[in-house]
Write a protein that holds these residues in place. Sequence first.
Motif, PDB file in Angstrom:
ATOM      1  N   GLN A   1      58.680  37.495 123.310  1.00 12.75           N
ATOM      2  CA  GLN A   1      58.967  37.330 121.886  1.00 12.75           C
ATOM      3  C   GLN A   1      58.408  36.009 121.370  1.00 12.75           C
ATOM      4  OE1 GLN A   1      60.855  39.885 119.948  1.00 12.75           O
ATOM      5  NE2 GLN A   1      59.487  38.710 118.621  1.00 12.75           N
ATOM      6  N   GLN A   2      58.416  34.986 122.213  1.00 15.23           N
ATOM      7  CA  GLN A   2      57.868  33.693 121.812  1.00 15.23           C
ATOM      8  C   GLN A   2      56.361  33.773 121.632  1.00 15.23           C
ATOM      9  OE1 GLN A   2      59.738  30.888 121.055  1.00 15.23           O
ATOM     10  NE2 GLN A   2      57.778  30.167 120.248  1.00 15.23           N
ATOM     11  N   VAL A   3      55.678  34.512 122.488  1.00 13.19           N
ATOM     12  CA  VAL A   3      54.231  34.700 122.332  1.00 13.19           C
ATOM     13  C   VAL A   3      53.932  35.317 120.970  1.00 13.19           C
ATOM     14  CG1 VAL A   3      52.231  36.007 123.145  1.00 13.19           C
ATOM     15  CG2 VAL A   3      53.708  34.846 124.792  1.00 13.19           C
ATOM     16  N   ILE A   4      54.699  36.334 120.597  1.00 13.57           N
ATOM     17  CA  ILE A   4      54.501  36.986 119.301  1.00 13.57           C
ATOM     18  C   ILE A   4      54.720  35.990 118.165  1.00 13.57           C
ATOM     19  CG2 ILE A   4      55.418  38.750 117.744  1.00 13.57           C
ATOM     20  CD1 ILE A   4      56.063  40.429 120.227  1.00 13.57           C
ATOM     21  N   LYS A   5      55.788  35.225 118.250  1.00  8.00           N
ATOM     22  CA  LYS A   5      56.099  34.240 117.205  1.00  8.00           C
ATOM     23  C   LYS A   5      54.983  33.203 117.084  1.00  8.00           C
ATOM     24  CE  LYS A   5      59.617  30.863 115.819  1.00  8.00           C
ATOM     25  NZ  LYS A   5      60.921  30.237 116.186  1.00  8.00           N
ATOM     26  N   ASP A   6      54.470  32.729 118.205  1.00  6.39           N
ATOM     27  CA  ASP A   6      53.408  31.730 118.189  1.00  6.39           C
ATOM     28  C   ASP A   6      52.122  32.285 117.584  1.00  6.39           C
ATOM     29  OD1 ASP A   6      55.073  29.880 119.342  1.00  6.39           O
ATOM     30  OD2 ASP A   6      54.398  30.277 121.389  1.00  6.39           O
ATOM     31  N   LEU A   7      51.785  33.509 117.931  1.00  6.20           N
ATOM     32  CA  LEU A   7      50.579  34.119 117.378  1.00  6.20           C
ATOM     33  C   LEU A   7      50.694  34.330 115.871  1.00  6.20           C
ATOM     34  CD1 LEU A   7      49.722  36.722 120.162  1.00  6.20           C
ATOM     35  CD2 LEU A   7      48.363  34.720 119.522  1.00  6.20           C
ATOM     36  N   GLU A   8      51.881  34.705 115.417  1.00  5.16           N
ATOM     37  CA  GLU A   8      52.098  34.858 113.971  1.00  5.16           C
ATOM     38  C   GLU A   8      51.870  33.525 113.258  1.00  5.16           C
ATOM     39  OE1 GLU A   8      56.076  36.344 113.906  1.00  5.16           O
ATOM     40  OE2 GLU A   8      55.446  38.443 113.762  1.00  5.16           O
ATOM     41  N   GLY A   9      52.429  32.455 113.815  1.00  3.50           N
ATOM     42  CA  GLY A   9      52.237  31.145 113.224  1.00  3.50           C
ATOM     43  C   GLY A   9      50.790  30.704 113.266  1.00  3.50           C
ATOM     44  N   SER A  10      50.079  31.080 114.325  1.00  2.52           N
ATOM     45  CA  SER A  10      48.683  30.698 114.472  1.00  2.52           C
ATOM     46  C   SER A  10      47.822  31.271 113.353  1.00  2.52           C
ATOM     47  CB  SER A  10      48.150  31.174 115.827  1.00  2.52           C
ATOM     48  OG  SER A  10      48.807  30.532 116.887  1.00  2.52           O
ATOM     49  N   SER A  11      47.988  32.549 113.061  1.00  2.00           N
ATOM     50  CA  SER A  11      47.158  33.181 112.024  1.00  2.00           C
ATOM     51  C   SER A  11      47.447  32.570 110.661  1.00  2.00           C
ATOM     52  CB  SER A  11      47.397  34.688 111.999  1.00  2.00           C
ATOM     53  OG  SER A  11      48.725  34.991 111.609  1.00  2.00           O
ATOM     54  N   ASP A  12      48.698  32.278 110.362  1.00  2.00           N
ATOM     55  CA  ASP A  12      49.048  31.683 109.069  1.00  2.00           C
ATOM     56  C   ASP A  12      48.493  30.259 108.951  1.00  2.00           C
ATOM     57  OD1 ASP A  12      50.387  33.976 108.353  1.00  2.00           O
ATOM     58  OD2 ASP A  12      52.363  33.228 108.941  1.00  2.00           O
ATOM     59  N   GLU A  13      48.633  29.468 110.019  1.00  2.00           N
ATOM     60  CA  GLU A  13      48.131  28.102 109.991  1.00  2.00           C
ATOM     61  C   GLU A  13      46.613  28.074 109.899  1.00  2.00           C
ATOM     62  OE1 GLU A  13      49.919  25.069 112.572  1.00  2.00           O
ATOM     63  OE2 GLU A  13      51.285  26.637 113.245  1.00  2.00           O
ATOM     64  N   PHE A  14      45.981  29.005 110.566  1.00  2.00           N
ATOM     65  CA  PHE A  14      44.528  29.076 110.524  1.00  2.00           C
ATOM     66  C   PHE A  14      44.048  29.283 109.094  1.00  2.00           C
ATOM     67  CE2 PHE A  14      40.532  31.414 110.690  1.00  2.00           C
ATOM     68  CZ  PHE A  14      39.781  30.610 111.521  1.00  2.00           C
ATOM     69  N   LEU A  15      44.643  30.229 108.392  1.00  2.00           N
ATOM     70  CA  LEU A  15      44.262  30.503 107.012  1.00  2.00           C
ATOM     71  C   LEU A  15      44.489  29.276 106.128  1.00  2.00           C
ATOM     72  CD1 LEU A  15      45.754  34.086 106.561  1.00  2.00           C
ATOM     73  CD2 LEU A  15      43.351  33.483 106.839  1.00  2.00           C
ATOM     74  N   ASP A  16      45.612  28.626 106.306  1.00  2.00           N
ATOM     75  CA  ASP A  16      45.968  27.490 105.467  1.00  2.00           C
ATOM     76  C   ASP A  16      45.047  26.300 105.713  1.00  2.00           C
ATOM     77  OD1 ASP A  16      47.875  26.092 103.621  1.00  2.00           O
ATOM     78  OD2 ASP A  16      48.180  24.858 105.409  1.00  2.00           O
ATOM     79  N   LYS A  17      44.861  25.940 106.991  1.00  2.00           N
ATOM     80  CA  LYS A  17      44.053  24.772 107.320  1.00  2.00           C
ATOM     81  C   LYS A  17      42.581  24.991 106.989  1.00  2.00           C
ATOM     82  CE  LYS A  17      47.422  22.321 109.066  1.00  2.00           C
ATOM     83  NZ  LYS A  17      47.899  21.092 108.413  1.00  2.00           N
ATOM     84  N   TYR A  18      42.078  26.184 107.262  1.00  2.00           N
ATOM     85  CA  TYR A  18      40.669  26.453 107.002  1.00  2.00           C
ATOM     86  C   TYR A  18      40.383  26.433 105.500  1.00  2.00           C
ATOM     87  CZ  TYR A  18      36.060  28.518 107.031  1.00  2.00           C
ATOM     88  OH  TYR A  18      34.728  28.722 106.846  1.00  2.00           O
ATOM     89  N   GLY A  19      41.245  27.089 104.737  1.00  2.00           N
ATOM     90  CA  GLY A  19      41.027  27.133 103.292  1.00  2.00           C
ATOM     91  C   GLY A  19      41.085  25.750 102.672  1.00  2.00           C
ATOM     92  N   THR A  20      42.046  24.932 103.098  1.00  2.00           N
ATOM     93  CA  THR A  20      42.185  23.576 102.566  1.00  2.00           C
ATOM     94  C   THR A  20      40.963  22.731 102.887  1.00  2.00           C
ATOM     95  OG1 THR A  20      44.593  23.666 102.778  1.00  2.00           O
ATOM     96  CG2 THR A  20      43.587  21.482 102.618  1.00  2.00           C
ATOM     97  N   ALA A  21      40.514  22.804 104.133  1.00  2.00           N
ATOM     98  CA  ALA A  21      39.365  22.009 104.555  1.00  2.00           C
ATOM     99  C   ALA A  21      38.090  22.456 103.849  1.00  2.00           C
ATOM    100  CB  ALA A  21      39.193  22.110 106.074  1.00  2.00           C
ATOM    101  N   THR A  22      37.939  23.754 103.687  1.00  2.00           N
ATOM    102  CA  THR A  22      36.737  24.279 103.054  1.00  2.00           C
ATOM    103  C   THR A  22      36.647  23.848 101.596  1.00  2.00           C
ATOM    104  OG1 THR A  22      36.696  26.192 104.509  1.00  2.00           O
ATOM    105  CG2 THR A  22      35.495  26.374 102.447  1.00  2.00           C
ATOM    106  N   ARG A  23      37.744  23.963 100.897  1.00  2.00           N
ATOM    107  CA  ARG A  23      37.728  23.592  99.484  1.00  2.00           C
ATOM    108  C   ARG A  23      37.540  22.085  99.312  1.00  2.00           C
ATOM    109  NH1 ARG A  23      40.844  28.129  99.742  1.00  2.00           N
ATOM    110  NH2 ARG A  23      40.417  29.676  98.139  1.00  2.00           N
ATOM    111  N   ALA A  24      37.961  21.312 100.313  1.00  2.00           N
ATOM    112  CA  ALA A  24      37.799  19.861 100.231  1.00  2.00           C
ATOM    113  C   ALA A  24      36.345  19.456 100.435  1.00  2.00           C
ATOM    114  CB  ALA A  24      38.673  19.174 101.274  1.00  2.00           C
ATOM    115  N   SER A  25      35.639  20.190 101.246  1.00  2.00           N
ATOM    116  CA  SER A  25      34.257  19.824 101.564  1.00  2.00           C
ATOM    117  C   SER A  25      33.253  20.572 100.685  1.00  2.00           C
ATOM    118  CB  SER A  25      33.969  20.089 103.044  1.00  2.00           C
ATOM    119  OG  SER A  25      34.140  21.467 103.327  1.00  2.00           O
ATOM    120  N   ARG A  26      33.346  21.920 100.676  1.00  2.00           N
ATOM    121  CA  ARG A  26      32.476  22.783  99.887  1.00  2.00           C
ATOM    122  C   ARG A  26      31.007  22.410 100.031  1.00  2.00           C
ATOM    123  NH1 ARG A  26      33.148  27.155  99.623  1.00  2.00           N
ATOM    124  NH2 ARG A  26      32.055  27.518  97.679  1.00  2.00           N
ATOM    125  N   ALA A  27      30.585  22.086 101.255  1.00  2.00           N
ATOM    126  CA  ALA A  27      29.187  21.766 101.482  1.00  2.00           C
ATOM    127  C   ALA A  27      28.353  23.018 101.688  1.00  2.00           C
ATOM    128  CB  ALA A  27      29.054  20.843 102.693  1.00  2.00           C
TER     129      ALA A  27
END
Length: 329
Positions: free
Chosen positions: A57-83
């Motif tokens: 169950q912990q593996v499932i919880k961690d993977l769920e958090g991973s996908s959400d964090e990935f979307l958040d961090k990537y989008g924030t970084a991309t919009r900050a740079s936009r190179a």
Amino acid sequence: MAADGAQRVMEDSSDSDDSMSGKRPVFSSEETALPDDLLENSEEFVRLYEEHQPELQQVIKDLEGSSDEFLDKYGTATRASRAGGLVGAAGVVGGIGTAGAAILFAPFTGGLSLVLGAASVSAAVGGGAASFKSNTIKEIEQKKAVDEVENALNKFNTTTDRVTNRLKNICNDVEKIWQYQNDEQSRLIKHGIEHFRKSVEDLSDLAKLFAPGDLRRVLEQGTRTVHMHKFMQTFIAVLLNMLGFLFILEDNRTLRDFDKLKRRLPVREEELESKAGKFIYKMRETINHLQNTLNELETSKSEVERVIIPNLNQYVKQQREAHKSAESD
């Protein structure tokens, strides 16, 4: 039909090589083989599930958090740079990144954390000596993160495989008893197949222990769980393959996909435009199948505990008493 489903499960009955060290009463008759094995597999199935359920169950919880964090961090970084252009590449083909482009899957701490480091993206997009010098570190960190995702998925797969193998064995034995209750073995004997006679004699006492409806429900639930596990394995294989060949472009298509996925809008895979978006979609889909498999195992465990174990414990107790009585005579 329950019998048809269970018959397919029986083909894999030799998959399990687990053993249980608990002591069993020793009887002289071969009649004890099936109930003894069925009780052992049932108790071990329950034990394995209860032992590993929290970590699965912990593996499932961690993977769920991973996908959400990935979307958040990537989008924030991309919009900050936009190179624009290629931000990075994750996988085994062509290495990881170049002097001016690298994607970072941050090291995992306290579970899985498949996230994109905003500072690393900015540095990579900016290029220059600092980005070039940090390339080796990024490659090591990225490989570690990707390896941990793979290890987590493989761990879930192999662990549930051990648990499910016990359930396969249970289904095989329940199938035999249930078929006897439905006169399948008697029908074969009437057609002159004498080697089934011993089996019929062995199953006569066991058939009296269970209501046919209870056995049917155990068999149907167990078969459904085994099939769910096999279905889950195909999703894990696909996701691992995508992880090995994932390329992420910092473009509008990727950002549109990430916006949809971050807001959890109803979306079909074919509506996504980028490889990164499809990867996150498949990751979430796989997570759903992991959870469904764990839920099915829980339901099967409850059925085995409700129907199989108490009746067989009573049967073994009676056999032990009969054996002692025969020895005293």
